[in-house]
Write a protein that holds these residues in place. Structure first.
Motif, PDB file in Angstrom:
ATOM      1  N   GLU A 823       0.841  -1.199   0.000  1.00  0.00           N
ATOM      2  CA  GLU A 823       0.000   0.000   0.000  1.00  0.00           C
ATOM      3  C   GLU A 823       0.875   1.248   0.000  1.00  0.00           C
ATOM      4  N   ALA A 824       1.912   1.241   0.847  1.00  0.00           N
ATOM      5  CA  ALA A 824       2.820   2.384   0.900  1.00  0.00           C
ATOM      6  C   ALA A 824       3.535   2.539  -0.439  1.00  0.00           C
ATOM      7  N   GLN A 825       3.971   1.439  -0.995  1.00  0.00           N
ATOM      8  CA  GLN A 825       4.661   1.488  -2.287  1.00  0.00           C
ATOM      9  C   GLN A 825       3.771   2.108  -3.357  1.00  0.00           C
ATOM     10  N   ASN A 826       2.475   1.724  -3.308  1.00  0.00           N
ATOM     11  CA  ASN A 826       1.521   2.211  -4.289  1.00  0.00           C
ATOM     12  C   ASN A 826       1.387   3.727  -4.223  1.00  0.00           C
ATOM     13  N   VAL A 827       1.302   4.277  -3.016  1.00  0.00           N
ATOM     14  CA  VAL A 827       1.168   5.724  -2.857  1.00  0.00           C
ATOM     15  C   VAL A 827       2.458   6.420  -3.262  1.00  0.00           C
ATOM     16  N   LEU A 828       3.587   5.857  -2.801  1.00  0.00           N
ATOM     17  CA  LEU A 828       4.882   6.486  -3.065  1.00  0.00           C
ATOM     18  C   LEU A 828       5.171   6.561  -4.560  1.00  0.00           C
ATOM     19  N   ARG A 829       4.867   5.477  -5.274  1.00  0.00           N
ATOM     20  CA  ARG A 829       5.158   5.503  -6.712  1.00  0.00           C
ATOM     21  C   ARG A 829       4.180   6.416  -7.444  1.00  0.00           C
ATOM     22  N   LEU A 830       2.961   6.520  -6.911  1.00  0.00           N
ATOM     23  CA  LEU A 830       1.976   7.400  -7.528  1.00  0.00           C
ATOM     24  C   LEU A 830       2.425   8.856  -7.390  1.00  0.00           C
ATOM     25  N   GLU A 831       2.946   9.188  -6.226  1.00  0.00           N
ATOM     26  CA  GLU A 831       3.447  10.553  -6.004  1.00  0.00           C
ATOM     27  C   GLU A 831       4.552  10.869  -7.005  1.00  0.00           C
ATOM     28  N   ARG A 832       5.306   9.845  -7.371  1.00  0.00           N
ATOM     29  CA  ARG A 832       6.407  10.065  -8.310  1.00  0.00           C
ATOM     30  C   ARG A 832       5.965   9.856  -9.762  1.00  0.00           C
ATOM     31  N   GLY A 833       4.712   9.544  -9.959  1.00  0.00           N
ATOM     32  CA  GLY A 833       4.178   9.418 -11.311  1.00  0.00           C
ATOM     33  C   GLY A 833       4.585   8.138 -12.020  1.00  0.00           C
ATOM     34  N   HIS A 834       4.921   7.097 -11.293  1.00  0.00           N
ATOM     35  CA  HIS A 834       5.297   5.826 -11.915  1.00  0.00           C
ATOM     36  C   HIS A 834       4.082   4.912 -12.050  1.00  0.00           C
ATOM     37  N   ILE A 835       4.095   4.147 -13.132  1.00  0.00           N
ATOM     38  CA  ILE A 835       2.928   3.297 -13.386  1.00  0.00           C
ATOM     39  C   ILE A 835       3.155   1.892 -12.829  1.00  0.00           C
ATOM     40  N   ILE A 836       2.046   1.186 -12.605  1.00  0.00           N
ATOM     41  CA  ILE A 836       2.109  -0.251 -12.341  1.00  0.00           C
ATOM     42  C   ILE A 836       1.426  -0.938 -13.511  1.00  0.00           C
ATOM     43  N   ILE A 837       2.168  -1.871 -14.144  1.00  0.00           N
ATOM     44  CA  ILE A 837       1.623  -2.525 -15.327  1.00  0.00           C
ATOM     45  C   ILE A 837       0.466  -3.429 -14.918  1.00  0.00           C
ATOM     46  N   GLY A 838      -0.617  -3.326 -15.651  1.00  0.00           N
ATOM     47  CA  GLY A 838      -1.794  -4.117 -15.316  1.00  0.00           C
ATOM     48  C   GLY A 838      -2.782  -3.309 -14.496  1.00  0.00           C
ATOM     49  N   GLU A 839      -2.266  -2.268 -13.803  1.00  0.00           N
ATOM     50  CA  GLU A 839      -3.177  -1.425 -13.042  1.00  0.00           C
ATOM     51  C   GLU A 839      -3.449  -0.141 -13.834  1.00  0.00           C
ATOM     52  N   ASP A 840      -2.352   0.468 -14.328  1.00  0.00           N
ATOM     53  CA  ASP A 840      -2.493   1.706 -15.090  1.00  0.00           C
ATOM     54  C   ASP A 840      -2.422   1.445 -16.595  1.00  0.00           C
ATOM     55  N   THR A 841      -2.275   0.198 -16.984  1.00  0.00           N
ATOM     56  CA  THR A 841      -2.207  -0.125 -18.411  1.00  0.00           C
ATOM     57  C   THR A 841      -3.280  -1.160 -18.737  1.00  0.00           C
ATOM     58  N   GLU A 842      -3.567  -1.251 -20.019  1.00  0.00           N
ATOM     59  CA  GLU A 842      -4.484  -2.269 -20.497  1.00  0.00           C
ATOM     60  C   GLU A 842      -3.785  -3.012 -21.610  1.00  0.00           C
ATOM     61  N   LEU A 843      -4.503  -3.943 -22.231  1.00  0.00           N
ATOM     62  CA  LEU A 843      -3.915  -4.635 -23.372  1.00  0.00           C
ATOM     63  C   LEU A 843      -4.065  -3.820 -24.650  1.00  0.00           C
ATOM     64  N   ARG A 844      -4.531  -2.580 -24.533  1.00  0.00           N
ATOM     65  CA  ARG A 844      -4.599  -1.749 -25.741  1.00  0.00           C
ATOM     66  C   ARG A 844      -3.823  -0.455 -25.568  1.00  0.00           C
ATOM     67  N   THR A 845      -3.053  -0.333 -24.469  1.00  0.00           N
ATOM     68  CA  THR A 845      -2.278   0.883 -24.281  1.00  0.00           C
ATOM     69  C   THR A 845      -0.849   0.637 -24.752  1.00  0.00           C
ATOM     70  N   THR A 846      -0.450   1.406 -25.766  1.00  0.00           N
ATOM     71  CA  THR A 846       0.909   1.227 -26.287  1.00  0.00           C
ATOM     72  C   THR A 846       1.885   1.977 -25.389  1.00  0.00           C
ATOM     73  N   LEU A 847       3.137   1.676 -25.647  1.00  0.00           N
ATOM     74  CA  LEU A 847       4.217   2.369 -24.959  1.00  0.00           C
ATOM     75  C   LEU A 847       4.033   3.883 -25.055  1.00  0.00           C
ATOM     76  N   LEU A 848       3.623   4.336 -26.251  1.00  0.00           N
ATOM     77  CA  LEU A 848       3.482   5.782 -26.481  1.00  0.00           C
ATOM     78  C   LEU A 848       2.289   6.339 -25.719  1.00  0.00           C
ATOM     79  N   ASP A 849       1.213   5.572 -25.648  1.00  0.00           N
ATOM     80  CA  ASP A 849       0.022   6.032 -24.923  1.00  0.00           C
ATOM     81  C   ASP A 849       0.346   6.279 -23.459  1.00  0.00           C
ATOM     82  N   LEU A 850       1.319   5.542 -22.937  1.00  0.00           N
ATOM     83  CA  LEU A 850       1.631   5.611 -21.521  1.00  0.00           C
ATOM     84  C   LEU A 850       2.676   6.667 -21.217  1.00  0.00           C
ATOM     85  N   GLY A 851       3.086   7.371 -22.260  1.00  0.00           N
ATOM     86  CA  GLY A 851       4.085   8.411 -22.048  1.00  0.00           C
ATOM     87  C   GLY A 851       5.478   7.847 -21.834  1.00  0.00           C
ATOM     88  N   LEU A 852       5.702   6.629 -22.281  1.00  0.00           N
ATOM     89  CA  LEU A 852       7.016   6.012 -22.108  1.00  0.00           C
ATOM     90  C   LEU A 852       7.776   5.924 -23.423  1.00  0.00           C
TER      91      LEU A 852
END
Lengths: 961, 87
Positions: A823-852
């Motif tokens: 839970e702490a990791q989730n908040v900390l990474r969110l504050e830093r704007g980092h994504i978690i694959i599968g949570e912030d991505t779907e099977l239709r989000t490309t690398l470019l869609d994710l800003g990566l």
């Protein structure tokens, strides 16, 4: 109750009493009993009430061929008492009765049969429509079988998956000989037998066989040889439930007393299959043929010889096969008074058997059969007639042994592409063309002579073995030849009933379908076997083709005036035997992986959560929002178990080429000590994994994947390099190595206290260091900024991970080190704007869609990098979803994850959202349509539920903290 | 589903141990750039032959090998390699 007749072939041990209860009353059986025989020994004659008319039904076949023996045992309904071994403490109850089987209040139904023709509920009760629910409820109450246990499914269930060279279905003489023929060649055999012992129809016969010893002794001898053979696995009480393509067999085994399972599902993959299911008795159809006290001949004979129970006091037999004459003589010798034996065959009986009956003064009526049984709750008198019903005679008895003859058990073959033809000589439906690698043997092929039965089993076994690559024609040919000369003619007996209207002459006991019903159904136009079966429901009960399958085609042919040659057996389907849902579900395993740090974290008060295959720490202490853990990482230093990360070593001349294909970045300039963050896409250009890659020098690379992706990485690498002749090895270190994450402003000080090396600025400028701790543990340090500016992952072998944690923990005491969880990791990474694959991505989000997109190295050429072609194509598509960060306008409002973003229509949704203590602000990530993705765009987030409203938010690109 | 698949390393095993990798259509026909048509054909189109076809399988719950085998999809079982077809 435990007085059993002595006999050489007994399968029970009268010395050993087994206690059970029936309708709540204590009863006794003996070891080796089935529930049905124990009840019969205790004087229970009415076992159940029938499905529709609530007619009294009793012991009939001993092989569980119909629902008449179904009871509720230990809370599970619809258990066939005839084939269930008695166990200590069993609780047996009758089912489908209002009151007791003796006095069933619903028995009035049998006087209303005139109102209940096949399909009556559809014909009668659908008008007026509003009454149907009421009628439906009544009918469901009166009909039906067991009562479902609503609290769950008691019992222990298992699965078993087997491979073998040859699988043999049926443990009678033919099956046993087939098994031995195969096993002698050291091929692996699996043998399935539905009864609780092997030997088939040898098992209870005391007459002398051609080998000199009695049949039962011959059977036991074969049984022992087979059971002791190391190449044969024998499964008793195992019912074949299906044969599928490529010789895949499914079966269900009932647990014998002492076994750890109640029932288990089996799948057997066999090179070849031998079906030796033998023959069963074809029921004789006559008026009231379902009364208690009427049983099949084998049932009566086995009761006496296998279980030591005389089935009645005074018996009438109406039979149609020499085996049954033999049974009559044997039963008479055991003390059963036999009033008369009617044999439906006019001629063709074995003369020695006829003489033996005459010697015992038992009258034999050739060409006669039972036409009607009288007596309500048990048979009292039997009306015998000749075949055309010109003459008749009435006999008093309390037992009617009735059987029209024998018919092959075809169920397993009916599931395959076997072609059948009626054989005039035997009256059997014989398989004339079998699919490859499938053989039939024994009595189902019409053999009557014991030697021929065994030889045909042996022959089938040899043929099956030949399929497995043995040259056996020298053995097969002579055996085939010798069998050809041995076909014995037996008078065929296709007749199943004396003429008559047949209102209470039942074809199907399960569904209460009588001969008259079949006539009615045909008159209504349902005149083919399959249509007749569906409309009359004959053969659609729990026993499928068991009892009705024998006579339904015959009754249909008789009704339509067709020749017997036109007979076609009705189709059967898997499962051939009713199977408990619990058995199909199998054992419910909760397989879960635990990290090497589980114990340490447990002591620190961790709350665990299931994450994929792993159990991970959600938070420590009592605060699910983990505020203190987060604050501590911001202010001091935190320690987290990240052992679940995928960890891989890839080494070899072409290791770099493989990595270049998988990762979108260019890794060719990676030098030792450098650590690179990169990502993998699928062919759609969609992000599937991210992680760190480093070069350990030369062709040796180390990389991490997300926890969820660890399992599939090997497969993915192999798949995308399958056409290349690349020289590399990949090793999955995920479980072999543990990892901890050290993060926070004091992380560097803590690290400097535990690491052996001189730790100058040079050390900290590196992304990847392989070193030792002061306690001598070799570790790998990865500089990772996922949750904090100052962050390291420390990787170490799983056995040393706890020591690494402890060393960091001790060194961190001066700096206020505290553990943190997901839970702490989730908040900390969110504050830093980092994504978690599968949570912030779907099977239709490309690398470019994710800003990566910055990870993608467009200059890298010639590696056929997975997903790059799609990235090129989707790059300029205007209508894609984009991942953005947002801040809530009202800092204290936190929308739920998954809330939709709207204006006049849905524009996207929130993927992660948390309240950040550090920012005093709710922040989140969302996937929105491209036009809304610009920095500073105002979003409206829709909150459903009772206080539906819209919350304002503002797009913010880049990290929040 | 056919009942068994023959792994070149582990031998004939239950099909449940394997993962299906699709029919064998050779390596990816394009490098880093492809027309939409090429990409679509590679990612989405299949021959779907009724009869024997060469397929990729992965021994997931075993040795972890990717390999090809021939399977007759109408009979649901492995068959001998078809003559004159790609290896």
């Amino acid at each position: 109750m435990n007085d059993r007749l002595p006999g050489p072939a007994l399968r029970v041990n009268p010395e050993k009493t087994i206690h059970f209860s029936y309708r709540g009353r204590p009863m006794q059986g003996v070891a080796g009993d089935t529930v049905a025989t124990a009840l019969y020994a205790s004087g229970v004659r009415i076992f159940s009430r029938s499905f529709k008319y609530h007619r009294a039904r009793g012991l009939y076949s001993l092989d569980g061929q119909s629902s008449t023996c179904m009871m509720e045992i230990d809370g599970i309904p619809n258990i066939k008492a005839e084939i269930t071994s008695l166990r200590e403490g069993m609780a047996v109850r009758p089912q489908n009765v209002l009151g007791s089987p003796q006095r069933d209040l619903l028995a009035v139904a049998q006087w209303l049969d005139w109102a209940m023709p096949p399909g009556f509920y559809y014909k009668l009760f659908h008008k007026p429509w509003f009454l149907w629910p009421i009628f439906s409820k009544m009918i469901r109450r009166a009909a039906g079988l067991g009562r479902l246990n609503e609290e769950g499914h008691p019992g222990n269930f298992e699965n078993l998956f087997l491979n073998c060279d040859v699988c043999i279905v049926g443990g009678g003489p033919a099956g046993l000989q087939a098994a031995l023929a195969v096993a002698e060649l050291d091929l692996r055999v699996v043998l399935l037998e539905t009864r609780s012992h092997l030997g088939g129809f040898y098992d209870w016969r005391v007459v002398r066989s051609a080998w000199g010893q009695p049949f039962w002794a011959r059977g036991r001898e074969l049984e022992n040889t087979v059971v002791q053979h190391p190449a044969i696995r024998v499964f008793k009480q195992t019912h074949l439930t299906g044969i599928f393509a490529d010789n895949l067999l499914s079966a269900v085994q009932t647990g014998q007393p002492g076994e750890v399972f109640d029932e288990r599902y089996m799948e057997i993959r066999a090179g070849s299959v031998v079906v030796a299911t033998g023959s069963a008795e074809r029921p004789l159809v006559f008026e009231n043929n379902d009364r208690p006290g009427i049983m099949q001949c084998g049932c009566a004979h086995r009761l006496a010889r296998t279980y030591g129970l005389l089935p009645g006091n005074r018996a009438v037999l109406s039979v149609g096969h020499d085996l049954m004459l033999e049974a009559a003589i044997d039963l008479a010798d055991m003390g059963l008074e036999i009033a008369v034996v009617a044999d439906a065959r006019s001629t063709g009986q074995d003369e020695s058997l006829v003489d033996a009956l005459a010697q015992r003064n038992i009258p034999l009526l050739k060409g006669w059969l039972a036409a009607e049984a009288r007596g309500k709750k048990g048979v009292k008198r039997v009306l015998l007639t000749n075949r055309m019903r010109e003459e008749s005679r009435l006999f008093q008895c309390d037992l009617l042994i009735a059987s029209a003859g024998r018919a092959p058990v075809l169920d397993p073959l009916l599931m395959t592409r076997t072609r059948f033809e009626l054989d005039r000589q035997t009256g059997f439906m014989l398989p004339v063309q079998l699919p490859s690698r499938l053989y039939a043997a024994g009595r189902m092929l019409g053999w009557d002579d014991a030697q021929a039965i065994e030889d045909s089993g042996r022959l089938a076994g040899l043929k099956a073995a030949a399929d497995c690559g043995f040259a056996l024609s020298d053995f097969i040919k002579p055996l085939e030849k010798s069998l050809q000369g041995r076909f014995q003619f037996r008078a065929r007996q296709m007749m199943s009933r004396a003429p008559g209207p047949g209102h209470k002459s039942f074809i199907c006991f399960d569904e209460d379908v009588s001969v008259a019903d079949i006539h009615r159904v045909v008159a209504e136009g349902f005149d083919s076997v399959e249509l007749c079966k569906r409309y009359s429901t004959a053969g659609m009960g729990p026993s499928q083709s068991g009892i009705p399958g024998q006579n339904l085609p015959l009754a249909l042919a008789e009704c339509r005036g067709h020749t017997l040659e036109s007979l076609r057996p009705a189709k059967v389907r898997s499962p051939l035997r009713p199977t408990l849902l619990g058995t199909l579900a199998g054992k419910h395993y909760q397989l879960v992986k635990q990290t090497p740090l589980r114990k340490i974290q447990q002591q620190l008060g961790a709350s665990f959560v299931r994450a994929g295959q792993w159990e991970r720490v959600q938070y420590f202490g009592n605060d699910p929002t983990a505020r203190e853990e987060i604050a501590n990482v911001h202010a001091n230093v935190g320690l987290m178990d990240v052992s679940t990360l995928g960890k891989f070593r890839i080494v070899g001349k072409d290791a770099l080429a493989v990595l270049q294909r998988m990762y979108v970045s260019d890794l060719s300039r990676l030098i030792p000590g450098q650590l690179k963050y990169s990502a993998m896409c699928n062919e759609d250009g969609c992000l599937i994994d991210d992680g760190m890659i480093t070069c350990r020098g030369g062709d040796d690379y180390y990389f991490t994947t997300t926890s969820a992706r660890a399992r599939d990485t090997m497969e993915w690498f192999g798949y995308h390099s399958r056409f290349e002749d690349w020289d590399y090895h990949i090793v999955n270190l995920t479980d072999g190595w543990g990892a901890v994450s050290l993060a926070g402003p004091a992380a560097r000080q803590v690290l400097s206290r535990v690491v052996k090396d001189d730790v100058g600025n040079d050390f900290y400028s590196k992304g990847y260091v392989e070193t030792q701790l002061k306690n001598g543990i070799a570790v790998r340090l990865l500089r990772v900024g996922f949750v904090a500016d100052q962050g390291w992952e420390i990787h170490a072998p799983a056995s040393a991970t706890a020591a690494v944690w402890n060393a960091l923990w001790d060194a961190g005491q001066d700096f206020g080190i505290q553990p943190f969880g997901l839970e702490a990791q989730n908040v900390l990474r969110l504050e830093r704007g980092h994504i978690i694959i599968g949570e912030d991505t779907e099977l239709r989000t490309t690398l470019l869609d994710l800003g990566l997109g910055f990870l993608w190295d467009r200059n890298k050429k010639g590696f056929k990098t997975v997903g790059v072609a799609a990235l090129h194509q989707t790059e300029n598509q205007p209508d894609r979803m984009k991942l953005i960060g947002f801040k809530m306008n009202d800092p204290s409002q936190t929308p739920p994850g998954g809330a939709i973003i709207v204006d006049t229509q849905v524009r996207g949704y929130v993927t992660s959202v948390r309240y950040s203590q550090a920012l005093k602000q709710s922040i989140g990530l969302a996937l929105v349509e491209a036009p809304l993705a610009r920095d500073g765009t105002l979003l409206e987030i829709f909150i459903g539920g009772p206080d539906r409203r819209r919350l304002g938010a503002k797009v913010q690109r880049g990290p929040f903290y | 589903m056919s009942a068994t698949i023959t792994c070149p390393i582990c031998g004939r095993r239950s099909i449940y141990e394997f993962r299906f990798g699709g029919e064998n259509r050779g390596p990816r026909p394009f490098d880093d750039q492809a027309t939409a048509q090429q990409w679509y054909a590679y990612v989405h189109l299949r021959t779907n032959a009724a009869g024997p076809q060469q397929e990729w399988w992965y021994h997931r719950d075993g040795c972890g090998t990717w390999f090809t085998t021939w399977r007759d999809v109408t009979l649901d079982c492995e068959v001998e390699a078809k003559e004159g077809k790609n290896e």
